[in-house]
Design a protein around this motif. Structure first.
Motif, PDB file in Angstrom:
ATOM      1  N   ILE A 246      83.100  60.923 -26.545  1.00  0.00           N
ATOM      2  CA  ILE A 246      82.117  59.983 -27.089  1.00  0.00           C
ATOM      3  C   ILE A 246      82.487  58.571 -26.646  1.00  0.00           C
ATOM      4  O   ILE A 246      83.641  58.159 -26.764  1.00  0.00           O
ATOM      5  CB  ILE A 246      82.078  60.078 -28.628  1.00  0.00           C
ATOM      6  CG1 ILE A 246      81.488  61.437 -29.043  1.00  0.00           C
ATOM      7  CG2 ILE A 246      81.273  58.926 -29.240  1.00  0.00           C
ATOM      8  CD1 ILE A 246      81.484  61.680 -30.536  1.00  0.00           C
ATOM      9  N   GLU A 247      81.485  57.830 -26.132  1.00  0.00           N
ATOM     10  CA  GLU A 247      81.721  56.470 -25.641  1.00  0.00           C
ATOM     11  C   GLU A 247      80.673  55.531 -26.229  1.00  0.00           C
ATOM     12  O   GLU A 247      79.478  55.703 -26.006  1.00  0.00           O
ATOM     13  CB  GLU A 247      81.641  56.449 -24.113  1.00  0.00           C
ATOM     14  CG  GLU A 247      82.400  55.291 -23.459  1.00  0.00           C
ATOM     15  CD  GLU A 247      81.855  53.931 -23.823  1.00  0.00           C
ATOM     16  OE1 GLU A 247      82.652  53.078 -24.286  1.00  0.00           O
ATOM     17  OE2 GLU A 247      80.643  53.705 -23.655  1.00  0.00           O
ATOM     18  N   THR A 248      81.143  54.521 -26.974  1.00  0.00           N
ATOM     19  CA  THR A 248      80.215  53.575 -27.607  1.00  0.00           C
ATOM     20  C   THR A 248      80.736  52.139 -27.583  1.00  0.00           C
ATOM     21  O   THR A 248      80.332  51.316 -28.395  1.00  0.00           O
ATOM     22  CB  THR A 248      79.972  53.952 -29.090  1.00  0.00           C
ATOM     23  OG1 THR A 248      81.224  53.880 -29.805  1.00  0.00           O
ATOM     24  CG2 THR A 248      79.385  55.344 -29.234  1.00  0.00           C
TER      25      THR A 248
ATOM     26  N   PHE B 110      80.422  49.488 -25.603  1.00  0.00           N
ATOM     27  CA  PHE B 110      79.617  48.330 -25.207  1.00  0.00           C
ATOM     28  C   PHE B 110      78.141  48.612 -25.456  1.00  0.00           C
ATOM     29  O   PHE B 110      77.785  49.168 -26.481  1.00  0.00           O
ATOM     30  CB  PHE B 110      79.912  47.984 -23.742  1.00  0.00           C
ATOM     31  CG  PHE B 110      81.351  47.624 -23.488  1.00  0.00           C
ATOM     32  CD1 PHE B 110      81.905  46.464 -24.000  1.00  0.00           C
ATOM     33  CD2 PHE B 110      82.170  48.477 -22.762  1.00  0.00           C
ATOM     34  CE1 PHE B 110      83.239  46.134 -23.788  1.00  0.00           C
ATOM     35  CE2 PHE B 110      83.510  48.164 -22.536  1.00  0.00           C
ATOM     36  CZ  PHE B 110      84.031  46.995 -23.047  1.00  0.00           C
ATOM     37  N   GLU B 111      77.295  48.244 -24.552  1.00  0.00           N
ATOM     38  CA  GLU B 111      75.857  48.358 -24.769  1.00  0.00           C
ATOM     39  C   GLU B 111      75.316  49.754 -24.479  1.00  0.00           C
ATOM     40  O   GLU B 111      74.240  50.116 -24.937  1.00  0.00           O
ATOM     41  CB  GLU B 111      75.119  47.326 -23.907  1.00  0.00           C
ATOM     42  CG  GLU B 111      75.433  45.882 -24.295  1.00  0.00           C
ATOM     43  CD  GLU B 111      74.802  44.879 -23.345  1.00  0.00           C
ATOM     44  OE1 GLU B 111      73.847  45.257 -22.625  1.00  0.00           O
ATOM     45  OE2 GLU B 111      75.260  43.721 -23.318  1.00  0.00           O
ATOM     46  N   SER B 112      76.057  50.531 -23.706  1.00  0.00           N
ATOM     47  CA  SER B 112      75.627  51.893 -23.412  1.00  0.00           C
ATOM     48  C   SER B 112      76.187  52.855 -24.447  1.00  0.00           C
ATOM     49  O   SER B 112      77.108  52.524 -25.195  1.00  0.00           O
ATOM     50  CB  SER B 112      76.076  52.320 -22.012  1.00  0.00           C
ATOM     51  OG  SER B 112      77.489  52.327 -21.947  1.00  0.00           O
ATOM     52  N   CYS B 113      75.623  54.043 -24.465  1.00  0.00           N
ATOM     53  CA  CYS B 113      76.033  55.060 -25.431  1.00  0.00           C
ATOM     54  C   CYS B 113      75.996  56.398 -24.706  1.00  0.00           C
ATOM     55  O   CYS B 113      75.020  56.700 -24.000  1.00  0.00           O
ATOM     56  CB  CYS B 113      75.060  55.063 -26.604  1.00  0.00           C
ATOM     57  SG  CYS B 113      75.328  56.356 -27.829  1.00  0.00           S
ATOM     58  N   SER B 114      77.048  57.198 -24.835  1.00  0.00           N
ATOM     59  CA  SER B 114      77.046  58.483 -24.148  1.00  0.00           C
ATOM     60  C   SER B 114      77.919  59.498 -24.865  1.00  0.00           C
ATOM     61  O   SER B 114      78.876  59.154 -25.572  1.00  0.00           O
ATOM     62  CB  SER B 114      77.501  58.333 -22.687  1.00  0.00           C
ATOM     63  OG  SER B 114      78.768  57.721 -22.604  1.00  0.00           O
ATOM     64  N   VAL B 115      77.561  60.756 -24.669  1.00  0.00           N
ATOM     65  CA  VAL B 115      78.321  61.897 -25.171  1.00  0.00           C
ATOM     66  C   VAL B 115      78.445  62.888 -24.028  1.00  0.00           C
ATOM     67  O   VAL B 115      77.471  63.129 -23.298  1.00  0.00           O
ATOM     68  CB  VAL B 115      77.609  62.558 -26.371  1.00  0.00           C
ATOM     69  CG1 VAL B 115      78.324  63.838 -26.788  1.00  0.00           C
ATOM     70  CG2 VAL B 115      77.537  61.602 -27.548  1.00  0.00           C
ATOM     71  N   ALA B 116      79.629  63.458 -23.849  1.00  0.00           N
ATOM     72  CA  ALA B 116      79.828  64.438 -22.780  1.00  0.00           C
ATOM     73  C   ALA B 116      80.579  65.646 -23.313  1.00  0.00           C
ATOM     74  O   ALA B 116      81.404  65.535 -24.228  1.00  0.00           O
ATOM     75  CB  ALA B 116      80.587  63.820 -21.609  1.00  0.00           C
ATOM     76  N   LEU B 117      80.292  66.776 -22.718  1.00  0.00           N
ATOM     77  CA  LEU B 117      80.995  68.016 -23.008  1.00  0.00           C
ATOM     78  C   LEU B 117      81.590  68.485 -21.688  1.00  0.00           C
ATOM     79  O   LEU B 117      80.857  68.785 -20.735  1.00  0.00           O
ATOM     80  CB  LEU B 117      80.027  69.047 -23.570  1.00  0.00           C
ATOM     81  CG  LEU B 117      80.602  70.267 -24.288  1.00  0.00           C
ATOM     82  CD1 LEU B 117      81.477  69.856 -25.470  1.00  0.00           C
ATOM     83  CD2 LEU B 117      79.469  71.184 -24.752  1.00  0.00           C
ATOM     84  N   SER B 118      82.927  68.485 -21.612  1.00  0.00           N
ATOM     85  CA  SER B 118      83.631  68.903 -20.401  1.00  0.00           C
ATOM     86  C   SER B 118      84.193  70.296 -20.626  1.00  0.00           C
ATOM     87  O   SER B 118      85.045  70.497 -21.499  1.00  0.00           O
ATOM     88  CB  SER B 118      84.758  67.916 -20.079  1.00  0.00           C
ATOM     89  OG  SER B 118      85.473  68.324 -18.927  1.00  0.00           O
TER      90      SER B 118
ATOM     91  N   ASP C  87      81.379  55.626 -19.250  1.00  0.00           N
ATOM     92  CA  ASP C  87      80.586  56.714 -19.807  1.00  0.00           C
ATOM     93  C   ASP C  87      81.502  57.816 -20.325  1.00  0.00           C
ATOM     94  O   ASP C  87      82.698  57.855 -20.030  1.00  0.00           O
ATOM     95  CB  ASP C  87      79.548  57.251 -18.821  1.00  0.00           C
ATOM     96  CG  ASP C  87      80.154  57.913 -17.595  1.00  0.00           C
ATOM     97  OD1 ASP C  87      81.203  58.566 -17.709  1.00  0.00           O
ATOM     98  OD2 ASP C  87      79.552  57.810 -16.514  1.00  0.00           O
ATOM     99  N   ALA C  88      80.926  58.710 -21.125  1.00  0.00           N
ATOM    100  CA  ALA C  88      81.723  59.725 -21.808  1.00  0.00           C
ATOM    101  C   ALA C  88      82.326  60.733 -20.840  1.00  0.00           C
ATOM    102  O   ALA C  88      83.396  61.294 -21.110  1.00  0.00           O
ATOM    103  CB  ALA C  88      80.856  60.447 -22.844  1.00  0.00           C
ATOM    104  N   ALA C  89      81.674  60.981 -19.692  1.00  0.00           N
ATOM    105  CA  ALA C  89      82.239  61.897 -18.713  1.00  0.00           C
ATOM    106  C   ALA C  89      83.572  61.379 -18.185  1.00  0.00           C
ATOM    107  O   ALA C  89      84.530  62.149 -17.988  1.00  0.00           O
ATOM    108  CB  ALA C  89      81.252  62.113 -17.563  1.00  0.00           C
ATOM    109  N   VAL C  90      83.655  60.078 -17.962  1.00  0.00           N
ATOM    110  CA  VAL C  90      84.919  59.482 -17.506  1.00  0.00           C
ATOM    111  C   VAL C  90      85.945  59.473 -18.637  1.00  0.00           C
ATOM    112  O   VAL C  90      87.140  59.683 -18.399  1.00  0.00           O
ATOM    113  CB  VAL C  90      84.666  58.059 -16.963  1.00  0.00           C
ATOM    114  CG1 VAL C  90      85.976  57.340 -16.692  1.00  0.00           C
ATOM    115  CG2 VAL C  90      83.842  58.131 -15.691  1.00  0.00           C
ATOM    116  N   ILE C  91      85.502  59.247 -19.875  1.00  0.00           N
ATOM    117  CA  ILE C  91      86.413  59.336 -21.017  1.00  0.00           C
ATOM    118  C   ILE C  91      87.064  60.724 -21.050  1.00  0.00           C
ATOM    119  O   ILE C  91      88.280  60.864 -21.239  1.00  0.00           O
ATOM    120  CB  ILE C  91      85.660  59.068 -22.335  1.00  0.00           C
ATOM    121  CG1 ILE C  91      85.152  57.622 -22.390  1.00  0.00           C
ATOM    122  CG2 ILE C  91      86.542  59.385 -23.547  1.00  0.00           C
ATOM    123  CD1 ILE C  91      86.217  56.568 -22.490  1.00  0.00           C
TER     124      ILE C  91
END
Length: 233
Positions: free
Chosen positions: A6-8, A10-18, A190-194
């Motif tokens: 989960i990445e929140t 700054f101004e963008s918001c993202s969720v990733a499932l790796s 983004d969450a993929a990089v997280i």
């Protein structure tokens, strides 16, 4: 390895499932829409993968620095999910994620970057800044993260460094300092990089308990006047 990220910050918001190298992601530039998107996105990604949350290995998250409100929203969701499913958490620097995401874009465009300075707008005439060097495709920190005046962040740039982050667009001092640098790229983390940054950390440890999912703000006070309340990480 199966990670939710989960990445929140700054101004963008993202969720990733790796999932063992395959990544599913939901991403949107939504400065005021983080709270409405996170849980529905998590539920949708898990449903798409046919998985329940307890089947994952950990929850990775952007720890900051970043927006006070956005970080609180994201980390609140992370804590709730991790507690409920008895999963460990993995904190990842939002500045390192910005560096890594920008590096990936540079490489996709046929270039490369030996080192970079990341400068993200922190408002109040300041930026969140740090320098990174590339080692085997990973952007690793050199020195501490800090919240500082744009002119101070400009001083972190060495000849040949890439300039990553929206601070180089929003502050004239940084734009001038980066004018002669070889690369200037503005990408949000983004969450993929997280998730990608979290995997090596998790392979070397067991993650942290959910209550240790805590933000890194860098500022002592989020309501300081410009020029006040600065300190290094």
């Amino acid at each position: 390895m199966k990670l939710l990220a989960i990445e929140t910050a700054f101004e963008s918001c993202s969720v990733a499932l790796s999932l063992d190298g395959q990544v599913l992601q939901r991403y949107e530039h939504a400065p005021r829409g983080h709270a409405e998107r996170l849980l529905p996105w998590v539920q949708a990604l898990l449903a798409d993968a046919g998985l329940a949350l307890p089947a994952l290995d950990a929850v990775a998250f952007s720890r900051g620095p970043g927006s006070f409100t956005s970080l609180r929203i994201g980390i609140g969701v992370v804590q709730g999910l991790a507690w409920g499913a008895d999963l460990p958490v993995v904190p990842v620097s939002s500045l390192q994620a910005t560096a890594q995401r920008s590096l990936r874009q540079v490489i996709e465009d046929g270039g490369n970057a030996r080192a970079c300075v990341v400068a993200m707008d922190a408002r109040m005439d300041e930026v969140f800044a740090a320098r990174f060097e590339q080692v085997d495709g990973w952007m690793l920190p050199v020195g501490a993260e800090q919240v500082c005046a744009p002119a101070v962040a400009a001083g972190l740039l060495a000849d040949g460094d890439a300039a990553f982050g929206n601070g180089f667009e929003r502050y004239p001092e940084l734009a001038t300092a980066a004018a002669n640098q070889p690369l200037r790229v503005n990408h949000w983390p983004d969450a993929a990089v997280i998730a990608a940054l979290a995997e090596p950390w998790l392979e070397a440890s067991h993650g942290l308990p959910a209550e240790q999912a805590q933000p890194v703000y860098l500022r002592d006070k989020v309501a300081d006047k410009p020029g006040e309340g600065r300190r290094p990480a």
